[in-house]
Design a protein around this motif. Structure first.
Motif, short mmCIF file in Angstrom:
data_model
loop_
_atom_site.label_atom_id
_atom_site.label_comp_id
_atom_site.label_asym_id
_atom_site.label_seq_id
_atom_site.Cartn_x
_atom_site.Cartn_y
_atom_site.Cartn_z
N ALA A 74 0.82 -1.21 0.00
CA ALA A 74 0.00 0.00 0.00
C ALA A 74 0.85 1.26 0.00
CB ALA A 74 -0.93 -0.01 1.21
N LYS A 75 1.91 1.30 0.76
CA LYS A 75 2.73 2.51 0.86
C LYS A 75 3.36 2.86 -0.49
CE LYS A 75 6.27 4.58 3.79
NZ LYS A 75 7.19 4.37 4.94
N THR A 76 3.86 1.82 -1.18
CA THR A 76 4.46 2.07 -2.50
C THR A 76 3.41 2.50 -3.50
OG1 THR A 76 6.14 0.38 -2.04
CG2 THR A 76 5.84 1.03 -4.33
N LEU A 77 2.25 1.88 -3.45
CA LEU A 77 1.17 2.23 -4.39
C LEU A 77 0.65 3.63 -4.13
CD1 LEU A 77 -0.77 -1.18 -4.33
CD2 LEU A 77 0.70 -0.31 -6.17
N ASP A 78 0.55 4.02 -2.88
CA ASP A 78 0.09 5.38 -2.57
C ASP A 78 1.03 6.42 -3.15
OD1 ASP A 78 -2.09 4.42 -1.24
OD2 ASP A 78 -1.17 4.52 0.75
N GLY A 79 2.30 6.06 -3.31
CA GLY A 79 3.25 6.98 -3.91
C GLY A 79 3.19 6.98 -5.43
N GLY A 80 2.30 6.21 -6.02
CA GLY A 80 2.14 6.18 -7.47
C GLY A 80 3.16 5.33 -8.19
N ARG A 81 3.80 4.42 -7.46
CA ARG A 81 4.84 3.59 -8.07
C ARG A 81 4.32 2.16 -8.25
NH1 ARG A 81 7.54 6.21 -4.03
NH2 ARG A 81 7.76 4.30 -2.80
N THR A 82 4.71 1.55 -9.36
CA THR A 82 4.32 0.17 -9.67
C THR A 82 5.26 -0.80 -8.97
OG1 THR A 82 3.44 0.83 -11.82
CG2 THR A 82 3.97 -1.51 -11.52
N VAL A 83 4.69 -1.87 -8.45
CA VAL A 83 5.47 -2.91 -7.77
C VAL A 83 5.62 -4.10 -8.72
CG1 VAL A 83 5.55 -4.50 -5.81
CG2 VAL A 83 4.63 -2.19 -5.51
N THR A 84 6.86 -4.56 -8.87
CA THR A 84 7.13 -5.73 -9.72
C THR A 84 8.10 -6.64 -8.98
OG1 THR A 84 6.90 -4.38 -11.72
CG2 THR A 84 7.95 -6.53 -11.97
N PHE A 85 7.78 -7.92 -8.91
CA PHE A 85 8.70 -8.88 -8.28
C PHE A 85 8.46 -10.27 -8.87
CE2 PHE A 85 4.92 -8.73 -5.63
CZ PHE A 85 4.65 -10.06 -5.38
N ASP A 86 9.44 -11.14 -8.64
CA ASP A 86 9.38 -12.51 -9.15
C ASP A 86 8.89 -13.46 -8.07
OD1 ASP A 86 10.37 -11.64 -11.54
OD2 ASP A 86 12.45 -12.18 -11.11
N ALA A 87 7.97 -14.33 -8.42
CA ALA A 87 7.53 -15.45 -7.60
C ALA A 87 8.07 -16.73 -8.25
CB ALA A 87 6.02 -15.47 -7.50
N PRO A 88 7.96 -17.88 -7.58
CA PRO A 88 8.52 -19.11 -8.15
C PRO A 88 8.07 -19.42 -9.58
CG PRO A 88 7.94 -19.48 -5.87
CD PRO A 88 7.47 -18.10 -6.21
N ASP A 89 6.80 -19.20 -9.89
CA ASP A 89 6.28 -19.51 -11.23
C ASP A 89 5.62 -18.31 -11.90
OD1 ASP A 89 6.98 -22.30 -11.17
OD2 ASP A 89 5.35 -22.57 -9.74
N HIS A 90 5.82 -17.13 -11.35
CA HIS A 90 5.11 -15.96 -11.87
C HIS A 90 5.98 -14.70 -11.80
CE1 HIS A 90 1.94 -18.73 -10.46
NE2 HIS A 90 1.21 -18.25 -11.46
N ILE A 91 5.60 -13.75 -12.64
CA ILE A 91 6.05 -12.36 -12.49
C ILE A 91 4.82 -11.59 -12.02
CG2 ILE A 91 6.86 -10.29 -13.67
CD1 ILE A 91 8.33 -12.12 -15.63
N VAL A 92 4.93 -10.98 -10.85
CA VAL A 92 3.79 -10.30 -10.24
C VAL A 92 3.97 -8.79 -10.38
CG1 VAL A 92 2.44 -9.98 -8.14
CG2 VAL A 92 3.52 -12.19 -8.61
N VAL A 93 2.92 -8.14 -10.89
CA VAL A 93 2.94 -6.68 -11.09
C VAL A 93 1.69 -6.10 -10.42
CG1 VAL A 93 3.05 -4.79 -12.75
CG2 VAL A 93 4.10 -7.00 -13.30
#
Length: 300
Positions: free
Chosen positions: A144-163
């Motif tokens: 939530a804190k990152t999103l409130d700043g208007g920034r997109t979150v991207t990270f890798d999961a074992p079988d996925h790319i999560v955005v």
């Protein structure tokens, strides 16, 4: 067996040294030498190729995943912009229409998506039946804190790319968020395909290299050594007319050939010396016998 004369004129048999001149011995030595050399070089080359393949595949994997992250991030941000009206007015059917085409296409890699309002409550949810599942229900609260700043979150999961992309108003206020989990199975399949292709090419290269080295070592080393062994065996049996090959070579084989030629020449000289000594001994014995006969005739 060969014979040598002794000091008293008798002939004594001397056993000839068996130098291993049999065809099986020469063949065994030749095969061992060329195969060991070829095996060492091929093994070293194979290890080097394997290391290069691993490094190449690691670099390729990083590059492909990096491109995929950027691509999925861009698509998710575009979807977030398209569903802004539906999130603002809490219209699930509008939101679902925005990603319906991706949801129906299994090649899109969209495994799951969830839209959230500004209080991080889910508005719509989608989970693919064909791809690995991923739970996005609490992801807006987690970032939530990152999103409130208007920034997109991207990270890798074992079988996925999560955005997780924020949905912002024109004034800069966060209206909600859109989260998407993109399957990485297609990327991994491409990497595996490239790996198998590179592995097949490497195996063919190593096999061809092994064959080429075996032929080369056989012609350049094993056969000359086999010929030299045969000549040395002939000389050891007393055959002086054996021709020493490869005398003009400038490598180690040529050095061995010149050493064998020197041995052959010394052997011939020694034989001539023995023959002269034997001839001298017979002359002395004949002279001594003639003197004894002369003294006996004068006495009578």
């Amino acid at each position: 067996m060969r014979a040598e004369s002794t000091s008293d004129g008798a002939v004594a048999p001397v056993p000839a040294y068996e130098f291993g001149n049999s065809a099986s011995t020469r063949k065994s030595f030749s095969l061992r030498l060329q195969h060991k050399c070829a095996l060492f070089i091929v093994a070293s080359t194979g290890v080097a190729i394997a290391i290069l393949m691993v490094l190449q595949m690691m670099a390729q994997e990083r590059a492909m995943f990096g491109e995929a992250r950027e691509s999925k991030k861009m698509v998710t941000e575009l979807l977030a912009a398209q569903v802004r009206g539906g999130v603002t007015w809490n219209k699930p059917e509008v939101i679902e229409r925005a990603y319906a085409a991706l949801a129906r296409n299994p090649e899109s890699d969209l495994a799951a998506t969830t839209s959230f309002d500004k209080s991080n409550k889910a508005i719509t949810r989608f989970q693919s039946e064909a791809l690995a599942k991923y739970d996005l229900s609490n992801i807006a609260d987690a970032h939530a804190k990152t999103l409130d700043g208007g920034r997109t979150v991207t990270f890798d999961a074992p079988d996925h790319i999560v955005v997780v992309a924020p949905i912002m108003s024109k004034s800069g206020e966060r209206l909600g968020a859109l989260a998407a989990a993109w399957s990485t199975e297609s990327i991994k399949a491409k990497i595996r395909s490239s790996l198998y292709q590179a592995l097949g090419i490497s195996v063919i290269m190593v096999v061809l290299l092994a064959l080429a080295l075996t032929v080369y070592i056989s012609r350049a080393v094993s056969r000359p050594i086999g010929r030299m062994t045969s000549v040395m065996a002939d000389l050891a049996r007393g055959t002086e007319n054996a021709d020493v090959p490869d005398l003009r070579r400038g490598d180690e084989i040529g050095g061995i050939a010149r050493a064998v030629q020197f041995f052959k020449e010394r052997m011939i000289e020694n034989r001539h010396m023995r023959e002269r000594q034997d001839e001298l001994g017979r002359s002395k014995r004949q002279d001594a016998g003639g003197c004894r006969e002369g003294r006996g005739s004068r006495t009578s």
